[in-house]
Design a protein around this motif. Structure first.
Motif, mmCIF file in Angstrom:
data_model
loop_
_atom_site.group_PDB
_atom_site.id
_atom_site.type_symbol
_atom_site.label_atom_id
_atom_site.label_comp_id
_atom_site.label_asym_id
_atom_site.label_seq_id
_atom_site.Cartn_x
_atom_site.Cartn_y
_atom_site.Cartn_z
ATOM 1 N N ASN A 13 0.826 -1.207 0.000
ATOM 2 C CA ASN A 13 0.000 0.000 0.000
ATOM 3 C C ASN A 13 0.860 1.257 0.000
ATOM 4 O OD1 ASN A 13 -2.436 -1.540 0.166
ATOM 5 N ND2 ASN A 13 -2.023 -1.804 2.326
ATOM 6 N N CYS A 14 1.862 1.231 -0.838
ATOM 7 C CA CYS A 14 2.782 2.355 -0.965
ATOM 8 C C CYS A 14 3.026 2.596 -2.457
ATOM 9 C CB CYS A 14 4.089 2.029 -0.248
ATOM 10 S SG CYS A 14 5.224 3.419 -0.184
ATOM 11 N N PRO A 15 2.858 3.821 -2.934
ATOM 12 C CA PRO A 15 3.088 4.108 -4.352
ATOM 13 C C PRO A 15 4.500 3.717 -4.792
ATOM 14 C CG PRO A 15 2.031 5.960 -3.284
ATOM 15 C CD PRO A 15 2.427 5.003 -2.195
ATOM 16 N N LYS A 16 4.620 3.344 -6.049
ATOM 17 C CA LYS A 16 5.890 2.911 -6.626
ATOM 18 C C LYS A 16 6.975 3.967 -6.398
ATOM 19 C CE LYS A 16 7.882 1.297 -10.931
ATOM 20 N NZ LYS A 16 7.678 1.071 -12.353
ATOM 21 N N ASN A 17 8.156 3.505 -6.015
ATOM 22 C CA ASN A 17 9.339 4.336 -5.785
ATOM 23 C C ASN A 17 9.204 5.293 -4.601
ATOM 24 O OD1 ASN A 17 10.642 3.159 -8.027
ATOM 25 N ND2 ASN A 17 9.641 4.625 -9.387
ATOM 26 N N SER A 18 8.173 5.126 -3.785
ATOM 27 C CA SER A 18 7.965 5.995 -2.621
ATOM 28 C C SER A 18 8.355 5.261 -1.345
ATOM 29 C CB SER A 18 6.498 6.402 -2.515
ATOM 30 O OG SER A 18 6.092 7.131 -3.633
ATOM 31 N N GLN A 19 8.502 6.021 -0.278
ATOM 32 C CA GLN A 19 8.662 5.449 1.054
ATOM 33 C C GLN A 19 7.403 5.798 1.834
ATOM 34 O OE1 GLN A 19 12.298 7.140 2.600
ATOM 35 N NE2 GLN A 19 13.397 5.265 2.110
ATOM 36 N N LYS A 26 -2.179 2.329 13.184
ATOM 37 C CA LYS A 26 -2.562 2.192 11.771
ATOM 38 C C LYS A 26 -3.636 3.190 11.348
ATOM 39 C CE LYS A 26 -1.031 -2.500 11.397
ATOM 40 N NZ LYS A 26 -1.154 -3.758 10.741
ATOM 41 N N ASN A 27 -3.576 4.395 11.923
ATOM 42 C CA ASN A 27 -4.541 5.426 11.533
ATOM 43 C C ASN A 27 -3.869 6.698 11.008
ATOM 44 O OD1 ASN A 27 -3.544 6.449 13.910
ATOM 45 N ND2 ASN A 27 -5.521 6.661 14.919
ATOM 46 N N LYS A 28 -2.548 6.637 10.833
ATOM 47 C CA LYS A 28 -1.809 7.744 10.218
ATOM 48 C C LYS A 28 -0.771 7.160 9.272
ATOM 49 C CE LYS A 28 -2.213 10.828 14.160
ATOM 50 N NZ LYS A 28 -1.514 11.429 15.273
ATOM 51 N N ARG A 29 -0.677 7.764 8.076
ATOM 52 C CA ARG A 29 0.299 7.330 7.083
ATOM 53 C C ARG A 29 1.005 8.541 6.504
ATOM 54 N NH1 ARG A 29 -0.609 2.364 3.899
ATOM 55 N NH2 ARG A 29 -1.715 1.008 5.307
ATOM 56 N N LEU A 30 2.269 8.371 6.210
ATOM 57 C CA LEU A 30 3.061 9.408 5.583
ATOM 58 C C LEU A 30 3.681 8.816 4.326
ATOM 59 C CD1 LEU A 30 4.225 12.326 5.950
ATOM 60 C CD2 LEU A 30 6.251 11.213 6.889
ATOM 61 N N VAL A 31 3.475 9.485 3.193
ATOM 62 C CA VAL A 31 4.004 9.029 1.913
ATOM 63 C C VAL A 31 5.066 10.024 1.457
ATOM 64 C CG1 VAL A 31 3.460 8.465 -0.484
ATOM 65 C CG2 VAL A 31 1.790 8.000 1.320
ATOM 66 N N VAL A 32 6.247 9.510 1.156
ATOM 67 C CA VAL A 32 7.350 10.329 0.671
ATOM 68 C C VAL A 32 7.672 9.869 -0.756
ATOM 69 C CG1 VAL A 32 9.700 11.128 1.091
ATOM 70 C CG2 VAL A 32 8.230 10.487 3.028
ATOM 71 N N PRO A 33 7.114 10.558 -1.751
ATOM 72 C CA PRO A 33 7.372 10.163 -3.148
ATOM 73 C C PRO A 33 8.688 10.759 -3.649
ATOM 74 C CG PRO A 33 5.896 12.022 -3.120
ATOM 75 C CD PRO A 33 6.173 11.670 -1.671
ATOM 76 N N PRO A 34 9.192 10.270 -4.783
ATOM 77 C CA PRO A 34 10.356 10.918 -5.394
ATOM 78 C C PRO A 34 10.024 12.385 -5.693
ATOM 79 C CG PRO A 34 9.924 8.807 -6.432
ATOM 80 C CD PRO A 34 8.752 9.102 -5.538
ATOM 81 N N ALA A 58 3.509 15.666 -3.586
ATOM 82 C CA ALA A 58 4.458 15.994 -2.524
ATOM 83 C C ALA A 58 4.348 15.014 -1.367
ATOM 84 C CB ALA A 58 4.192 17.405 -2.025
ATOM 85 N N ILE A 59 5.187 15.217 -0.364
ATOM 86 C CA ILE A 59 5.093 14.421 0.861
ATOM 87 C C ILE A 59 3.702 14.657 1.442
ATOM 88 C CG2 ILE A 59 5.982 14.134 3.199
ATOM 89 C CD1 ILE A 59 8.727 15.028 2.078
#
Length: 131
Positions: A13-19, A26-34, A58-59
């Motif tokens: 459940n993380c976009p490709k090439n992202s962290q 499990k009620n907060k998520r942070l996505v760090v894309p390129p 963006a993040i």
């Protein structure tokens, strides 16, 4: 990361090439894309809990509400945009709310849109009939 309580690095459940990071509840998520790369919002939360076609550049932080909606807003992203498409045109958003059967958003101009879906996207299964 400690202040937000985000400590678990996610592989799914993380976009490709992202962290992606998630808190223990499990009620907060942070996505760090390129840098400068758009990602689909539904790629950042469990597929069974999302419908819609929003994007971020963006993040981005998502917070899950008590009614099982994943929410994000311009206040929760760093130097980027939340975007969706309407009639073939890109529309910038102030906030989004994602759930299993609903994709709601508030545009920069203040108007709100709610799109209800009766079914969740499920990958097609191939059925072979033999006689």
């Amino acid at each position: 990361m400690k202040k937000l309580g985000l400590s678990v690095l996610l592989a799914e459940n993380c976009p490709k090439n992202s962290q992606c990071f998630e808190n223990k509840a499990k009620n907060k998520r942070l996505v760090v894309p390129p840098l400068n790369e758009m990602f689909e919002l539904c790629d950042a939360v469990p597929k069974s809990e999302c419908t819609g076609s929003g994007k971020s550049s963006a993040i981005t932080m998502f917070v899950k509400s008590s009614d099982d909606k994943w929410n994000s807003s311009l206040e929760l992203i760093l130097d980027g945009d939340l975007i969706t498409e309407e009639n073939g045109n890109e529309v910038k958003l102030e906030s989004v709310s994602l759930s299993r059967k609903n994709f709601s958003y508030k545009k920069i101009d203040g108007s709100a849109v709610s799109r209800k879906h009766n079914s969740v996207y499920l990958p097609a299964n191939i059925i072979l009939l033999c006689h």
